[in-house]
Design a protein around this motif. Structure first.
Motif, PDB file in Angstrom:
ATOM      1  N   GLN A 119      54.001  70.458 -45.034  1.00  0.00           N
ATOM      2  CA  GLN A 119      52.685  71.038 -45.275  1.00  0.00           C
ATOM      3  C   GLN A 119      51.701  69.918 -45.605  1.00  0.00           C
ATOM      4  OE1 GLN A 119      51.666  74.275 -45.326  1.00  0.00           O
ATOM      5  NE2 GLN A 119      49.594  73.868 -46.044  1.00  0.00           N
ATOM      6  N   GLY A 120      50.510  69.991 -45.026  1.00  0.00           N
ATOM      7  CA  GLY A 120      49.483  69.010 -45.360  1.00  0.00           C
ATOM      8  C   GLY A 120      48.841  68.388 -44.145  1.00  0.00           C
ATOM      9  N   PHE A 206      57.757  55.674 -38.210  1.00  0.00           N
ATOM     10  CA  PHE A 206      56.600  56.238 -38.890  1.00  0.00           C
ATOM     11  C   PHE A 206      55.676  55.089 -39.289  1.00  0.00           C
ATOM     12  CE2 PHE A 206      59.560  59.727 -39.449  1.00  0.00           C
ATOM     13  CZ  PHE A 206      58.761  60.863 -39.428  1.00  0.00           C
ATOM     14  N   ILE A 207      54.397  55.227 -38.982  1.00  0.00           N
ATOM     15  CA  ILE A 207      53.396  54.236 -39.391  1.00  0.00           C
ATOM     16  C   ILE A 207      52.363  54.962 -40.245  1.00  0.00           C
ATOM     17  CG2 ILE A 207      51.656  52.574 -38.649  1.00  0.00           C
ATOM     18  CD1 ILE A 207      53.092  52.337 -35.974  1.00  0.00           C
ATOM     19  N   ARG A 208      52.149  54.479 -41.448  1.00  0.00           N
ATOM     20  CA  ARG A 208      51.167  55.094 -42.336  1.00  0.00           C
ATOM     21  C   ARG A 208      50.088  54.090 -42.709  1.00  0.00           C
ATOM     22  NH1 ARG A 208      51.693  53.660 -47.784  1.00  0.00           N
ATOM     23  NH2 ARG A 208      50.491  55.494 -48.380  1.00  0.00           N
ATOM     24  N   ASN A 219      57.681  63.149 -49.256  1.00  0.00           N
ATOM     25  CA  ASN A 219      58.063  63.504 -47.890  1.00  0.00           C
ATOM     26  C   ASN A 219      59.315  62.775 -47.415  1.00  0.00           C
ATOM     27  OD1 ASN A 219      54.581  63.200 -47.280  1.00  0.00           O
ATOM     28  ND2 ASN A 219      55.660  65.141 -47.489  1.00  0.00           N
ATOM     29  N   TYR A 220      59.752  61.740 -48.130  1.00  0.00           N
ATOM     30  CA  TYR A 220      60.833  60.903 -47.641  1.00  0.00           C
ATOM     31  C   TYR A 220      62.143  61.671 -47.396  1.00  0.00           C
ATOM     32  CZ  TYR A 220      57.837  56.904 -48.870  1.00  0.00           C
ATOM     33  OH  TYR A 220      56.803  55.993 -48.967  1.00  0.00           O
ATOM     34  N   LYS A 224      63.999  61.816 -43.721  1.00  0.00           N
ATOM     35  CA  LYS A 224      65.358  61.305 -43.535  1.00  0.00           C
ATOM     36  C   LYS A 224      66.263  62.365 -42.932  1.00  0.00           C
ATOM     37  CE  LYS A 224      68.749  58.350 -43.978  1.00  0.00           C
ATOM     38  NZ  LYS A 224      68.830  57.160 -43.087  1.00  0.00           N
ATOM     39  N   ALA A 225      66.100  63.615 -43.381  1.00  0.00           N
ATOM     40  CA  ALA A 225      66.957  64.681 -42.881  1.00  0.00           C
ATOM     41  C   ALA A 225      66.677  64.993 -41.410  1.00  0.00           C
ATOM     42  CB  ALA A 225      66.772  65.936 -43.728  1.00  0.00           C
TER      43      ALA A 225
END
Length: 262
Positions: A119-120, A206-208, A219-220, A224-225
């Motif tokens: 969510q977000g 992932f690039i943030r 969110n990690y 990972k899952a």
């Protein structure tokens, strides 16, 4: 639904095994928003930047992430670009993740830019609910477009983002499926409920933006899952529009990731 595609590639035939790269923009964007990275990648690979549904020159209709992922898959198959490496920013990142999870054989590797499978997102746009009923004058140029939007959108960056989605000249109006987009905002803000154990095993980056809050330590675990073979890179001095704030560093990370795809 077949999407509008902007395709670029090298002048000479691509090396054997060089998979195409599909690029997916964010909310209220369009294919050309990823033009800098597309031009760089197109020097050695076939690239296809797509307008997602209700955006750019693509068809309009109700939207959610499963439907949008299916659009991308249909367009990849139509353009003989399957499997591919898929890169998505923000809403395009969620679409790319949904495609990889639902059709893993179509996605050889995945790049997700400043969004998490949660969510977000998009909470800083602050758009008025009645924007789709905006009254347009008989003629409009870029200066007039900004003046028209200013009473509704105070933020300069958001106003410029929305201005690119207005048809200018005679008979101006929204060039995008704004009603469908606004109706879908709860779905776009959220993340679909997935079957237990579903995951994507392919290489994932992932690039943030370091100054963005769209990917956080909370969110990690789900990252990972769902994407066990992922790594996360942060770019200092960049916000949510990472590819625009730090285009060279962003492209370096993407090219390095692609160079290590078997």
């Amino acid at each position: 639904m077949l999407l509008n595609v902007s395709e670029r590639g090298p002048e000479h035939p691509t090396p054997a095994g060089a998979l195409p790269v599909v690029l997916l923009h964010g909310l209220f964007g369009r294919a050309r928003n990823l033009g800098f990275v597309q031009r760089r990648l197109a020097a050695t690979r076939r690239t296809l930047a797509m307008d997602l549904r209700n955006h750019g020159s693509s068809p309009h209709g109700p939207m959610n992430y499963p439907a949008m992922a299916q659009d991308v898959l249909d367009t990849m198959l139509h353009n003989t670009a399957c499997p591919a490496i898929v890169l998505g920013h923000s809403m395009g990142g969620k679409t790319a993740m949904m495609l990889a999870l639902s059709q893993p054989t179509a996605v050889r590797a995945l790049i997700v830019v400043d969004i998490a499978p949660a969510q977000g997102g998009f909470d800083r746009l602050d758009l008025p609910d009645n924007l789709d009923s905006l009254a347009f004058p008989p003629h409009l140029d870029l200066h007039g477009t900004n003046d028209l939007l200013r009473p509704y959108i105070a933020n300069d960056a958001v106003r410029q983002l929305m201005a690119q989605n207005i048809r200018q000249g005679d008979n101006p109006g929204w060039a995008i499926g704004l009603k469908d987009i606004l109706a879908a905002m709860p779905d776009l803000m959220s993340w679909p409920q997935l079957p237990p154990g579903l995951h994507y095993d392919g290489p994932t980056l992932f690039i943030r933006g370091e100054d963005s809050a769209y990917i956080s330590p909370a969110n990690y675990p789900v990252m990972k899952a769902l994407f066990p073979n992922h790594r996360l890179e942060s770019i200092s001095g960049a916000g949510h529009w990472v590819h625009a704030d730090a285009p060279r560093r962003f492209t370096e990370l993407v090219e390095d990731f692609l160079a290590h795809i078997p």
